[in-house]
Design an enzyme around this catalytic site. Structure first.
Site, PDB file in Angstrom:
ATOM      1  N   GLY A   1       1.547  15.037 -30.104  1.00 18.63           N
ATOM      2  CA  GLY A   1       0.560  15.616 -28.878  1.00 18.63           C
ATOM      3  C   GLY A   1       0.198  16.799 -29.221  1.00 18.63           C
ATOM      4  O   GLY A   1      -1.039  17.150 -28.557  1.00 18.63           O
TER       5      GLY A   1
ATOM      6  N   VAL B   1       0.553   1.261 -34.562  1.00 21.11           N
ATOM      7  CA  VAL B   1       1.173  -0.022 -36.042  1.00 21.11           C
ATOM      8  C   VAL B   1       0.889   1.178 -37.127  1.00 21.11           C
ATOM      9  O   VAL B   1      -0.833   1.622 -36.747  1.00 21.11           O
ATOM     10  CB  VAL B   1       0.706  -0.810 -35.531  1.00 21.11           C
TER      11      VAL B   1
ATOM     12  N   GLY C   1       1.221   4.319 -37.932  1.00 21.23           N
ATOM     13  CA  GLY C   1       0.118   5.802 -37.841  1.00 21.23           C
ATOM     14  C   GLY C   1      -1.155   5.514 -37.672  1.00 21.23           C
ATOM     15  O   GLY C   1      -2.070   5.028 -37.638  1.00 21.23           O
TER      16      GLY C   1
ATOM     17  N   ILE D   1      -3.472   4.747 -40.699  1.00 17.20           N
ATOM     18  CA  ILE D   1      -3.896   3.402 -41.329  1.00 17.20           C
ATOM     19  C   ILE D   1      -4.304   2.146 -40.533  1.00 17.20           C
ATOM     20  O   ILE D   1      -3.678   2.046 -38.924  1.00 17.20           O
ATOM     21  CB  ILE D   1      -2.880   2.485 -42.080  1.00 17.20           C
TER      22      ILE D   1
ATOM     23  N   LYS E   1       6.491  -3.602 -33.729  1.00 15.86           N
ATOM     24  CA  LYS E   1       4.954  -3.380 -34.339  1.00 15.86           C
ATOM     25  C   LYS E   1       4.602  -4.929 -35.172  1.00 15.86           C
ATOM     26  O   LYS E   1       3.091  -5.677 -34.703  1.00 15.86           O
ATOM     27  CB  LYS E   1       5.143  -2.991 -35.670  1.00 15.86           C
TER      28      LYS E   1
END
Lengths: 436, 436
Positions: B20, B135, B137, B139, B208
């Site tokens: 955040g 899922v 980050g 990528i 995930k």
């Protein structure tokens, strides 16, 4: 989620080569899946081919040799252009867009130079222009750059995006064969075309670099803005020297955001064979595979890897675009078109800071190293390593520099060639993928 | 392409932890770029935090501890949920969607179980629900699976999607340290949380896997459908044995389309530590990095690699989604939501065909190998390799099987444990990433 069934989406395919044949096959075989994913049936309206007499294995009533008529049909919503080359695709795509059809194309040569005019037509008609398949075949690169990284600042894109040259360089590296025989072998295996110029001289990789740089840096970059060298001068000696330096040789397409000391930003887009350290992820991309490394301020380094060419892999990318364009026809909305707001200027190659590997035949006598080193230092270029190889008539000096402006490096090479103690500069390559 | 300026897009951020904080920073720092890319200014309306007294380095008037009020404001168009956990995010996101706000979230635990209800709310209000950051980050994986591969048939997704466990396994592999000390070290370095259960027992990776399987196979898969084993029983001996077999150990999230002999299709989703051959691309994904390998019928094998966690990389993915959601608010249209039309059933783990590595302490006397081998062959399991290690009290047998139903393999292990000549079965792991 059940989507309400809408009227069918009509698709016209232009061109039925390797990719077009696969696209037509998948639209036919996977009709149910495509309908579920689009929210409406996807129906093939016609396929434009040059030679109507050639058997194609599909309903002959679908075939036409008049693409200009097919693209204006009222029941065609999406045009998939797989003819290749600038004309007639340029005119056909523009007319299709102006007629309110969304267009999916894999035509990198066209996009490298005419994305601006095509995107203007698409924006005017509020339709989609998608081209994931134009760079790196099945590997999602365009959509990640345009959409997934839309909130980040891309600093660098470096990729192996030409399968033919990667096949040749990988084979030369693996078995020590020379360029000419490997190119011939690639031709026999179907990895090189009869006229391999576009691949081996880097024109194909340069078109892709222009497309990638335009998207990554929100600026207009055309193929003419891309500095380009091919692989036809690469020798077995270069690959041996690379090995001695724990490197291999790869044809790289590099797009870089250059930030000058005063904060001014410029773009460098360039294609050349370069030494790449074996530890770098691009070094192990072999054969006909492609890979693209993207670096962004917040995301860090990402890598995308897969099959960069071939009928089915390229068709996969085309169909992903077709499904998204069809969804937009059903549900409204459209994907992002080109974004050129940043309008960054192109830096000339001479301003780009690179590292050089220079291999030269030298006279085998004292003082040569000092003379050679002097040419570098007088231009403010710092040397990273020097290796002396052989002796007598076969004495060689291999110099690897630290990063310096390309103009200073090429001036140095020109000066070395004039030295009496340097018999010849046999090879000059850049070194990429290091941090220093 | 110049887009006409539209009214500002208001953004509310819920939660100001690592991610955040980075999201707020980038929205503030990159306002000009975001405006150009969206086609309208992006304005931060407020940030919901738990503790208002904590200094946050932003205009305090933006802070609120009442997220339920922030998400209903008329001038908020997009809600970015970064609180984590099921409640209150589930209720907040649902209300935001019902109120016509598009939502961007990184909340994998929530999405693994409640995508259905959230997607229904989003569809009802014709707004976006994006979750690329949930899922792997930074990528791009969700968007490529949902959009780029929308015209293909995904057969398998296998990934390293948990950075904590990959850090631990990489460290154990590199320096031979044991699980407990490596976990402690990971905690000191900030790679493991105070309570590491969600990571080390595979719950995070399972959530995930559920998200990836749902998207890849157009079906609803929840965390409860995912077979799950963690890494807490992995020993230094396992990593040594893996090395002897030219493998390493990785915690994999695997989503597979299983096609039975009669053509019936089912889904397997599973998470466990597995031996992976060193030559497989996932074997060299080390430390806190993530990678996902996607196999599709036409695209072939694709790999996506990058930073799977961390404030800035995750924020990059969140902001990519935010820009796309904002673009849709400006230009109309919306991205695809979940697609569950295929409704494939879940195969129980016992039906999945895997390869086993079994390490056991055995009595050092003739006939043991024959007895052990008999337990495998009586269940129709073919053995690939057997290694005998040590002697006397330290005699071990390491068996690697070919592919067989998991139920037959686990029955065999149970039978081995009852054999008088098998002193103990010290380790059972599956072997993934091979073709046989």
């Amino acid at each position: 989620m059940t989507e309400k069934k809408a009227r069918p989406i009509g698709v016209a395919v232009l061109g039925m080569g390797n990719v077009g044949t696969e696209v037509v096959r998948i639209i036919t075989d996977n009709a149910n899946d495509l309908e579920a994913r689009v929210g409406a049936p996807v129906e093939l309206r016609g396929v434009a081919v040059r030679d109507l007499s050639k058997p194609r294995g599909i309903d002959p009533s679908l075939l036409t040799d008049k693409p200009e008529e097919l693209i204006t049909r009222d029941d065609v919503d999406i045009v998939v252009e797989l003819i290749g080359g600038i004309d007639p695709p340029r005119m056909l795509i523009r007319e299709a867009l102006q007629g309110g059809k969304s267009v999916v194309t894999a035509n990198k040569a066209l996009l490298a130079d005419y994305t601006g005019e095509l995107a203007t037509a698409a924006a005017g008609a509020k339709v989609d222009l998608y081209f994931e398949a134009a760079v790196a075949g099945a590997i999602p690169v365009i959509r990640p750059l345009m959409q997934s990284l839309a909130g980040d600042t891309v600093t660098r894109v470096a990729g192996i995006v030409n399968g033919t040259t990667n096949f040749i360089l990988s084979a030369m590296d693996a078995d020590g064969s020379d360029y000419a025989e490997t190119l011939a072998e690639a031709g026999r295996l179907g990895y090189a075309e009869a006229d391999p110029t576009a691949d081996v001289e880097g024109y194909d990789a340069a078109a892709k670099a222009a497309i990638l740089a335009s998207i990554a840096f929100h600026s207009r970059v055309t193929a003419l803005n891309v500095y380009r060298e091919g692989i036809s001068k690469i020798t077995t000696h270069d690959l041996e020297s690379a090995k001695a330096l724990d490197c291999t040789v790869k044809l790289l397409s590099i797009c870089e955001r250059i930030v000058d000391e005063d904060g001014t930003q410029r773009i460098s887009a360039r294609v050349y064979p370069a030494l790449v350290p074996l530890a770098h992820p691009l070094a192990s991309v072999n054969g006909a595979f492609n890979a693209v490394v993207v670096e962004a301020e917040n995301a860090g380094r990402l890598m995308f890897y897969g099959q960069g060419a071939g009928g089915a892999p390229t068709a996969s990318a085309v169909l992903g675009d077709m499904v998204m364009a069809a969804r937009n026809k059903v549900h409204g909305g459209r994907g992002p078109l080109e974004s050129t707001y940043a309008s960054l200027p192109i830096a000339p190659m001479g301003d780009v800071r690179t590292r050089y590997y220079v291999s030269m035949r030298v006279a085998d006598r004292p003082g040569v190293l000092s003379t050679v080193a002097g040419e570098f230092s007088s231009r403010n270029i710092s040397i990273s390593t020097v290796r002396q190889e052989g002796a007598g008539d076969d004495a060689r000096l291999v110099v690897v520099t630290h990063r310096a402006p390309d103009s200073a490096l090429s001036e140095t090479v020109a000066a070395l060639e004039k030295l009496e103690s340097v018999l010849s500069v046999s090879s000059v390559l850049r070194l990429e993928g290091t941090n220093d």
